[in-house]
Design an enzyme around this catalytic site. Structure first.
Site, mmCIF file in Angstrom:
data_model
loop_
_atom_site.group_PDB
_atom_site.id
_atom_site.type_symbol
_atom_site.label_atom_id
_atom_site.label_comp_id
_atom_site.label_asym_id
_atom_site.label_seq_id
_atom_site.Cartn_x
_atom_site.Cartn_y
_atom_site.Cartn_z
ATOM 1 N N ASP A 7 0.852 -1.188 0.000
ATOM 2 C CA ASP A 7 0.000 0.000 0.000
ATOM 3 C C ASP A 7 0.892 1.243 0.000
ATOM 4 O OD1 ASP A 7 -2.754 1.193 0.266
ATOM 5 O OD2 ASP A 7 -1.820 2.085 2.025
ATOM 6 N N GLU A 9 0.746 5.775 0.353
ATOM 7 C CA GLU A 9 0.037 7.038 0.575
ATOM 8 C C GLU A 9 0.715 8.085 -0.308
ATOM 9 O OE1 GLU A 9 -2.674 7.155 2.202
ATOM 10 O OE2 GLU A 9 -2.529 5.177 3.132
ATOM 11 N N HIS A 57 -4.210 11.054 5.416
ATOM 12 C CA HIS A 57 -3.150 10.286 6.090
ATOM 13 C C HIS A 57 -2.437 11.023 7.211
ATOM 14 C CE1 HIS A 57 -0.615 12.675 3.477
ATOM 15 N NE2 HIS A 57 -1.038 12.051 2.388
ATOM 16 N N HIS A 150 -5.514 6.784 7.284
ATOM 17 C CA HIS A 150 -4.836 5.839 6.399
ATOM 18 C C HIS A 150 -3.350 5.801 6.750
ATOM 19 C CE1 HIS A 150 -7.941 5.108 3.165
ATOM 20 N NE2 HIS A 150 -8.512 6.037 3.925
ATOM 21 N N ASP A 155 -2.515 -0.341 6.578
ATOM 22 C CA ASP A 155 -3.449 -0.779 5.540
ATOM 23 C C ASP A 155 -2.970 -2.051 4.848
ATOM 24 O OD1 ASP A 155 -4.931 1.380 6.232
ATOM 25 O OD2 ASP A 155 -4.777 2.428 4.325
#
Length: 230
Positions: A7, A9, A57, A150, A155
């Site tokens: 994942d 960001e 985030h 997030h 995640d």
């Protein structure tokens, strides 16, 4: 089989307009089981942080300025990923950002064929149902109460649990293995019974002369039998 649940960001939605990766998190699976190996980095995007992205985030430009740029981490990231299948929720999003960063470094891109999209996997398995990570955590009763913002590694860890449920649980071949074991045990018991059963001579089934005479007499006693008509 090695897989990497991944994942990222970012500062926004489109790397072609200058958005950059600010965090990457990876969880290693071997034969669908987490090994405990992870990779996690905050990344200096060398640009400002839009308010909308910060609200997702919580990573500010000031915080990220103390961390390495993507170019300084590229070798480590690529070595960790290797040629493993990349398990990603909405894979096209993360892959376009990773490949945009690699293009900036004149490095070969990662082929999209290396990625497995869990959004598509969820939609095939549950048509019409919500396919967000939060919705899938609720479906599979995976605790995500600590996910207030997030975070790439958080995640990725949640996605690893979701992915294992989507493919049938932590050991998707467990039911087949149990059935095979049951079948093998049943076969073994049948073989044992056959070996323990005493042998008997087959009984004769040919009628005797007396039985044939009795049968003929019975037939003759039947009035107007259908087999004698016509």
């Amino acid at each position: 089989m090695r897989e990497i649940v991944l994942d990222t960001e970012t500062t926004g939605l489109d790397p072609d307009t200058g958005d950059r990766i600010v965090e990457i998190g990876c969880v290693e699976l071997i034969n669908h089981v987490p090994t405990g190996r992870t990779l996690h980095h905050y990344i200096n995007p060398e640009r400002d942080m839009p308010l909308g992205a910060f609200e997702v985030h919580g990573l500010s430009s000031e915080f990220l300025s103390a961390y390495p740029v993507f170019g300084a981490l590229a070798d480590e990231i690529l070595e960790f990923l290797g040629d493993a299948v990349l398990v990603i929720h909405n894979a096209s999003f993360d892959m376009k950002f990773i490949n945009a960063e690699l293009r900036r470094l004149n490095r070969p891109e990662i082929p999209m064929s290396q990625a497995l999209d869990t959004v598509q996997l969820a939609r095939r398995k549950y048509p019409g149902a919500q396919a967000s990570l939060d919705a899938l955590c609720r479906r599979f009763e995976i605790d995500n109460g600590h996910r207030t913002l997030h975070g790439a590694l958080l995640d990725a860890d949640l996605l690893a649990a979701v992915y294992l449920e989507l493919i049938g649980g932590r050991q998707p071949d467990l039911a087949l293995a149990a059935q095979k074991s049951s079948d093998e045990s049943s076969g073994a018991r049948t073989s044992e019974l056959r070996e323990a059963r005493p042998y008997r001579e087959p009984r004769p089934h040919a009628p005797s002369a007396e039985e044939l005479a009795a049968h003929q007499a019975f037939l003759e006693s039947i009035k107007d039998p259908i087999w004698a008509a016509g």
